[in-house]
Design a protein around this motif. Structure first.
Motif, short mmCIF file in Angstrom:
data_model
loop_
_atom_site.label_atom_id
_atom_site.label_comp_id
_atom_site.label_asym_id
_atom_site.label_seq_id
_atom_site.Cartn_x
_atom_site.Cartn_y
_atom_site.Cartn_z
N ILE A 22 0.89 -1.23 0.06
CA ILE A 22 0.02 0.07 0.15
C ILE A 22 0.96 1.35 0.24
N GLY A 23 1.83 1.22 1.00
CA GLY A 23 2.86 2.25 0.93
C GLY A 23 3.53 2.58 -0.47
N LEU A 24 3.82 1.49 -1.15
CA LEU A 24 4.64 1.80 -2.32
C LEU A 24 3.53 2.23 -3.31
N ALA A 25 2.48 1.56 -3.23
CA ALA A 25 1.33 2.15 -4.46
C ALA A 25 0.92 3.75 -4.33
N VAL A 26 0.82 4.06 -3.06
CA VAL A 26 0.99 5.62 -2.79
C VAL A 26 2.14 6.34 -3.41
N GLN A 27 3.26 5.95 -3.16
CA GLN A 27 4.36 6.52 -3.53
C GLN A 27 4.31 6.75 -5.10
N TRP A 28 3.80 5.79 -6.03
CA TRP A 28 3.65 5.64 -7.32
C TRP A 28 2.40 6.70 -7.61
N VAL A 29 1.35 6.70 -7.10
CA VAL A 29 0.39 7.68 -7.52
C VAL A 29 0.75 8.94 -7.27
N GLY A 30 1.33 9.24 -6.17
CA GLY A 30 1.73 10.73 -5.78
C GLY A 30 3.17 11.27 -6.45
N GLN A 31 3.55 10.11 -7.37
CA GLN A 31 4.84 10.24 -7.89
C GLN A 31 5.93 10.63 -6.96
N ALA A 32 5.78 10.08 -5.63
CA ALA A 32 7.02 10.32 -4.89
C ALA A 32 8.26 9.50 -5.14
N SER A 33 7.83 8.23 -6.09
CA SER A 33 8.56 7.46 -6.56
C SER A 33 8.25 7.16 -7.97
N PHE A 34 9.38 6.73 -8.96
CA PHE A 34 8.70 6.15 -10.22
C PHE A 34 7.92 4.96 -10.30
N LEU A 35 7.23 4.73 -10.93
CA LEU A 35 6.07 3.66 -11.08
C LEU A 35 7.13 2.34 -11.10
N GLY A 36 6.73 1.35 -10.30
CA GLY A 36 7.58 0.09 -10.44
C GLY A 36 8.76 -0.02 -9.26
N ILE A 37 9.21 1.08 -9.01
CA ILE A 37 10.41 0.81 -8.01
C ILE A 37 10.10 0.73 -6.58
N GLY A 38 10.57 -0.65 -6.04
CA GLY A 38 10.35 -1.17 -4.74
C GLY A 38 9.45 -2.46 -4.82
#
Length: 360
Positions: free
Chosen positions: A287-303
């Motif tokens: 969930i934390g990773l998915a929110v990072q991707w949605v909020g562009q806090a990290s690039f999609l797929g990283i992690g």
């Protein structure tokens, strides 16, 4: 955006909180066995961790070993607990080594005979996220291992009726579970302040969301789901790291919903997880990773590679160990022992002797 763990002085409180949540969410007649089982797993993990003469690693091994057995409650033997704790502690060390290898090898080139592997190595390095706050080597690993152990061990006696309908087994002490999640929150302060701040906000939003969601879903607030929701929000916040307020609120909302939806999904597949450990430790980092991707806090797929490797390795380890134990008739307590109460059958005393009816 992320800061690595700075100290683990409070990590034993996190382990204690997990233990109290399991005891409170389980059955009264097996509360003592849950305590003994959890402390046994923690002790085995600590002993394996100290082989490297590293106190930090000892605490981490003890924590991941205990988290793996949380949720199994009073249905498994102490022998099974020891074997599971040994296996997952060793795997934890391997995951840490692999994480360091991937991180260090991202700037190196393989020799000519292995040049064909450069593409695979580069892909893994680009999608791998370092093990900040031990989110992969402890939390995700334990979540996967817990799912494997629950699948092999099967549900508690009386959890499902003959036609497959789930039968409620109420938690015997929700206030004790509430104390447990408070200790989970305090124990997570072992990590750097920005990460703990993020986890705190996410956890309390998840608690409130669970209250509202269960009231809408069932007509009444379900405290057991709110306990699980808080735990999910806490770990998801650790995985999310230092991000904007809006993303933290979104993480808490998703965690509160996941507390109900994941548990009901597991129930439909006859996976008896009274604590919600699979969602709290295994699904929460995702969930934390998915929110990072949605909020562009990290690039999609990283992690995602970090999560997938840790979860699958933990699941495989616990599942294989559980199958071996089951084939050796060492995994589950005897049905009559579980039905009568693990505490009385194994230890000759119960966790609450003042409530036992005794002959004069």
């Amino acid at each position: 955006m992320r800061e690595r763990c700075s100290e683990v002085n409070l990590l034993p409180l996190f382990a204690l909180g997990a233990l109290l949540v399991e005891v409170g969410m389980g059955r009264a007649k097996g509360a003592l066995h849950c305590s003994v089982k959890g402390l046994t797993a923690f002790a085995v993990g600590v002993l394996i961790g100290t082989l490297g003469r590293d106190w930090t690693d000892a605490m981490l091994c003890g924590t991941v070993a205990l988290l793996t057995t949380v949720g199994l409650g009073d249905r498994v033997t102490l022998t099974a607990t020891i074997f599971l704790a040994v296996g997952i502690s060793i795997v934890h060390k391997l995951v840490v080594v692999f994480d360091r290898f991937v991180t260090a090898s991202s700037a190196t080139f393989l020799p000519e005979p292995f040049a064909a592997l450069n593409a695979v190595r580069n892909l893994l390095a680009n999608l791998w996220q370092p093990d900040y706050a031990f989110i992969w080597s402890v939390h995700t690993l334990a979540g996967g291992a817990a799912l494997g152990a629950l699948l092999v061990s099967g549900p508690r006696v009386g959890r499902y009726s003959r036609n497959g309908t789930p039968t409620a087994i109420p938690a015997h002490s929700l206030p004790l579970a509430g104390v447990g999640v408070f200790l989970l929150w305090v124990g997570s302060q072992s990590f750097s302040q920005p990460i703990w701040d993020a986890a705190t906000l996410s956890a309390f939003v998840a608690w409130l969301c669970s209250l509202v969601w269960t009231k809408w879903r069932f007509g009444k607030v379900d405290p057991s789901f709110t306990v699980t929701g808080f735990w999910i929000g806490l770990v998801a916040g650790l995985a999310l790291g230092k991000v904007s307020f809006a993303l933290l609120v979104l993480t808490g909302i998703l965690s509160g919903i996941a507390a109900v939806s994941v548990s009901l999904t597991l129930d439909r597949h006859f996976i008896d997880d009274p604590v919600g450990i699979v969602s709290a430790e295994g699904i929460a980092p995702l969930i934390g990773l998915a929110v990072q991707w949605v909020g562009q806090a990290s690039f999609l797929g990283i992690g995602f590679a970090s999560w997938a490797v840790s979860f699958l390795v933990g699941f495989s380890t616990a599942w294989v160990a559980g199958r071996i134990l089951s084939a050796s008739n060492l995994l589950r307590l005897a049905p009559m022992d579980e039905f009568a109460g693990a505490d009385l059958r194994l230890y000759g005393i119960t966790a609450y002797p003042e409530f036992e009816m005794r002959e004069a």
